[in-house]
Design an enzyme around this catalytic site. Structure first.
Site, short mmCIF file in Angstrom:
data_model
loop_
_atom_site.label_atom_id
_atom_site.label_comp_id
_atom_site.label_asym_id
_atom_site.label_seq_id
_atom_site.Cartn_x
_atom_site.Cartn_y
_atom_site.Cartn_z
N GLU A 293 -72.53 4.73 79.07
CA GLU A 293 -73.61 5.66 78.75
C GLU A 293 -73.29 7.08 79.23
OE1 GLU A 293 -74.83 1.53 79.37
OE2 GLU A 293 -73.97 3.00 80.76
N GLN A 307 -67.12 -6.24 75.28
CA GLN A 307 -68.21 -7.10 75.74
C GLN A 307 -69.36 -6.25 76.31
OE1 GLN A 307 -65.03 -7.45 76.44
NE2 GLN A 307 -64.39 -9.54 75.87
N TYR A 308 -68.99 -5.16 76.98
CA TYR A 308 -70.04 -4.31 77.57
C TYR A 308 -70.94 -3.74 76.48
CZ TYR A 308 -72.43 -0.77 80.31
OH TYR A 308 -73.41 -0.02 80.92
N HIS A 309 -70.35 -3.31 75.38
CA HIS A 309 -71.13 -2.67 74.32
C HIS A 309 -71.71 -3.67 73.32
CE1 HIS A 309 -70.37 1.44 75.55
NE2 HIS A 309 -69.08 1.16 75.72
N ARG A 340 -75.86 -1.35 82.19
CA ARG A 340 -76.07 -2.77 81.91
C ARG A 340 -75.76 -3.63 83.13
NH1 ARG A 340 -73.65 -5.73 77.06
NH2 ARG A 340 -75.36 -7.15 77.64
#
Length: 403
Positions: A293, A307-309, A340
């Site tokens: 972010e 995976q984060y997004h 996250r």
């Protein structure tokens, strides 16, 4: 080759400053109290030491340093039966900044000069100094130790703390110089290239079986080899002189700053590079410097940026690791780097961080990670809440297996 305290300090005295020593309205004429124990390292004859005074705090804007002198003398030396020793300090910028309760360290150095360090009460450097010199809590009378026979290796943590005291541990590896110049010439290669070369010279480690020991050995070797190359390059520049006149002050200052900045930048990048290699050797999936972010770039994301997004990927299985060679107040920078992941991890090479700081990290959901050999510099009550690098790898590996 290891370095010991006795190579730098013949002895030190440590105490907390009292109000009478720091309040200008009632202070005692540039003298420190409770100094009788210094007889063990100063003797009984009058002696004057060229002295460096340093004020240290977790707030780098508050750091001060000045030169002066200490005088140790018997104010009743002409009296047949009585003696009254005093420790006088000259005007300096450090003592006036001090407050009651701050830690003061008075050291007699092996080159027969002296060092006076004041560390702000509750600061990390205060905790580090107490650990370095083997003291627990002290009060307002000096406790003195003779280090003339202390030959124990100060280790990575000791050399780290020495850097705050302006003590440069002179270590080079001349046997490697020809190979370094053959590979890179008399120029600084990229940190990644130099890290790879340094790792290739360390053969008795295992990044899988001993990740903590391996990391420290790699970092120590790289620093040693870097200093070897740096000494060669700096010596050549000193011989050439600065600017057209050879004595250009501005050119000298610019060169000096470039040396300092290169050291700091290289240390941080080296830390990250070596961690990445350890993770790769342990078959850990990660992304390095991925954007999250507001264009934030956490040092490591596990298992990765994809995976984060992905909203479909369970956030519980995500891990973020911030990397800071020096924590101080800079650890707060990681708090906004991956929204996250509410519980962050931070790995640092800083020994003996204060209890105040580690408690604040816990309050902000930051899990501290410290190489095992440095974890021993922390207070026993802190250690249970600190992960080793091996512990952290196991945490990430467990999540990776579930995912």
């Amino acid at each position: 080759m290891g370095k010991s305290l006795s190579e730098y300090f013949s002895g030190v005295g440590v105490k907390r400053l009292s109000l009478v020593e720091v309040d200008k309205a009632i202070s005692n004429q540039h003298e420190l109290n409770g100094i009788t124990p210094f007889k063990t390292i100063f003797g009984t004859e009058r002696i004057e030491f060229k002295t460096k005074f340093i004020f240290l705090s977790d707030n780098e804007d508050h750091l001060r340093e000045s030169d002066g002198h200490l005088t140790w003398y018997d104010s009743r030396e002409d009296h047949v039966t009585r003696s009254e020793f005093r420790l006088y300090y000259s005007d300096n910028q450090v003592i006036p900044l001090s407050s009651s309760g701050d830690l003061i360290v008075v050291g007699r150095l092996s080159n027969n000069t002296a060092l006076v360090v004041v560390a702000e009460k509750g600061s990390t450097i205060e905790t580090q100094l107490l650990w370095l010199f083997g003291f627990e809590e002290v009060e307002n009378r000096f406790l003195v130790k003779d280090f003339s026979k202390n030959h124990a290796d100060i280790g990575y943590a000791g050399r780290y703390i020495f850097s705050y005291l302006g003590i440069d541990v002179e270590e080079t590896a001349p046997d490697f110089l020809d190979e370094i110049i053959r590979r890179f010439g008399e120029t600084f290669p990229s940190t990644k290239e130099f890290s790879e070369f340094a790792r290739s010279t360390v053969i008795d480690v295992s990044p899988v079986e001993e990740p903590d020991r391996t990391l420290i050995r790699w970092l120590e070797r790289e620093e040693l080899l870097f200093k070897t190359l740096e000494k060669q390059i700096v010596a050549k520049k000193l011989n050439l002189g600065f600017g057209e006149s050879k004595f250009d002050v501005d050119d000298f200052i610019s060169f000096s700053l470039s040396v300092q900045n290169r050291r700091k930048s290289r240390a941080g990048h080296s830390f990250e590079n070596n961690l990445a290699v350890i993770f790769q050797n342990n078959n850990i999936d990660f992304s390095k410097g991925a954007v999250t972010e507001r264009n934030n770039k956490p040092d490591f994301l596990f298992p990765g940026k994809k995976q984060y997004h992905s909203g479909a990927f369970d956030a519980i299985l995500l891990t973020m690791l911030g990397v800071k060679t020096t924590a101080k107040d800079r650890w707060r920078q990681i708090l906004s780097e991956a929204e996250r992941i509410p519980n962050k991890h931070l790995i640092t090479l800083e020994p003996a961080i204060s209890k105040n700081q580690t408690e604040e990290m816990i309050a902000n959901n930051v899990q501290l990670v410290v190489p095992e050999s440095l974890r021993g510099t922390y207070q026993p009550a802190q250690r249970g809440g600190i992960l080793s690098l091996a512990d952290f790898i196991n945490v990430v590996r467990t999540k990776q297996r579930i995912a």
